[in-house]
Design an enzyme around this catalytic site. Structure first.
Site, short mmCIF file in Angstrom:
data_model
loop_
_atom_site.label_atom_id
_atom_site.label_comp_id
_atom_site.label_asym_id
_atom_site.label_seq_id
_atom_site.Cartn_x
_atom_site.Cartn_y
_atom_site.Cartn_z
N ASP A 36 7.80 -28.91 2.47
CA ASP A 36 7.87 -30.38 2.52
C ASP A 36 9.31 -30.81 2.21
OD1 ASP A 36 4.76 -31.70 2.25
OD2 ASP A 36 4.97 -29.63 1.59
N THR A 60 -0.45 -31.85 4.43
CA THR A 60 -0.02 -30.65 3.68
C THR A 60 -1.22 -29.74 3.37
OG1 THR A 60 1.78 -31.94 2.74
CG2 THR A 60 1.29 -29.87 1.65
#
Ligand code: AMP
Ligand code: MG
Length: 317
Positions: free
Chosen positions: A41, A123
């Protein structure tokens, strides 16, 4: 017209980083509230924000991750690993100071043009080797007017979607022919494809099933996938409906970065993205949308879905 080519390249680089982390170094940290975050990320956002800082230095950025969190949440050996990967992928020597600077670049700034970054949307899907998206939206005066979505796990092969000047396009993520996309015209319930989140905590599956039944779409094929890839599938004509209704009583707001690029791409492909009453999503301030739910469709079935949502909200009240 803005040249999106540098952003396409940055999305491709971010996708390489995501794939390498997924294959070799996947460790997730908890951002709080059981929301996971990985070094990918941060790595992907650093690459995307760096690109914007180089090509559009005066623009504002609204992005999910922050430099301070990178320093606090990520152990030193993991930080070193992702900095090494960024350096390798960009072909330059990158320092920790660079990464923190890029992560925060353009944030807390308001400008007419604002880029909206979700470096890994979905995610939880990414960690579970399912679907995820690398998303860059573009707002002008707080209206989503453009966007880019990388969809590495798109059925049939990784794809890159974008919307610009009112048109939507897709191309293979690794490069190839760019083609215009348009939503499906289908309204026949038996042949429709309806999308919703995999994660039950993200949206209320029972409420959404109820809406589809009341709208006469109970026969539609139901497909669970993570991330903004749901928007991409509607834009490409690979699905007709995406509902996102929160759990009853939920106070969790919708984040702008989870919807901006998708909104621009679906609208440019001829579809509709609205609140539960059929009004446009409100991107006018801050980091959150001011709406009760999200209805995304090919347009042709939109009104009947909104009517069904309204009926169910009235029943629930
Ligand atoms: P999806 O993969 O479409 O289910 O959505 C992914 C997004 O859901 C993430 O980017 C988060 O911002 C958001 N999300 C995470 N946890 C929750 C939750 N408990 N309720 C609603 N949305 C969530
Ligand atoms: Mg997200």
């Amino acid at each position: 017209m803005i040249d999106f080519q540098p952003i396409f390249q940055a999305v491709r680089q971010a996708a390489v980083l995501c794939q390498q982390v997924q294959e070799h170094y996947l460790i997730s940290n908890d951002k709080g509230g059981h929301e996971p975050v990985t070094i990918a990320d941060y790595g992907a956002q650093a690459i995307l924000s760096r690109c914007i800082s180089l090509h559009f230095p005066d623009d504002a950025i609204l992005a999910e991750e922050q430099g301070g969190q990178f320093m606090e949440l990520v152990a030193e050996d993991q930080r070193k690993e992702v900095i090494r990967l960024i350096s390798q992928i960009l072909g330059i020597t990158v320092t920790q100071v660079d990464v923190v600077k890029w992560l925060d670049y353009g944030q807390n700034r308001e400008a007419s043009r604002m880029w909206v970054i979700d470096p890994i949307d979905g995610t939880k899907g990414y960690i579970s080797m399912r679907n995820y998206a690398i998303a860059v939206g573009l707002m002008v005066d707080r209206k989503p007017v453009g966007g880019i979505i990388g969809a590495p796990a798109y059925p049939g092969g990784a794809q890159l979607f974008h919307a610009q000047s009112g048109n939507a396009y897709m191309q293979p993520l690794q490069g190839g022919a760019v083609k215009r996309v348009h939503v499906s015209a289908s309204t026949n319930a038996a042949s429709l494809r309806a999308l919703e989140s995999v994660e039950k905590s993200h949206a209320n599956h029972d409420r959404m099933q109820h809406v589809r039944e009341v709208a006469g779409l109970g026969e539609a094929e139901l497909i669970h996938i993570d991330s903004m890839e749901k928007y991409a599938r509607i834009a490409a004509g690979d699905a007709e409906l995406y509902l996102r209704l929160p759990r009853i009583g939920s106070t969790r707001p919708f984040m702008i970065w989870d919807h901006c690029a998708g909104t621009a791409i679906v609208e440019a492909a001829g579809g509709k993205v609205t609140d539960v009453d059929g009004s446009p999503l409100d991107y006018s301030s801050g980091k959150t949308l001011k709406n009760q739910g999200i209805v995304v469709s090919n347009g042709a079935i939109h009104d009947r879905v909104i009517a069904a949502v309204q009926k169910i909200l009235t029943e629930e009240a």
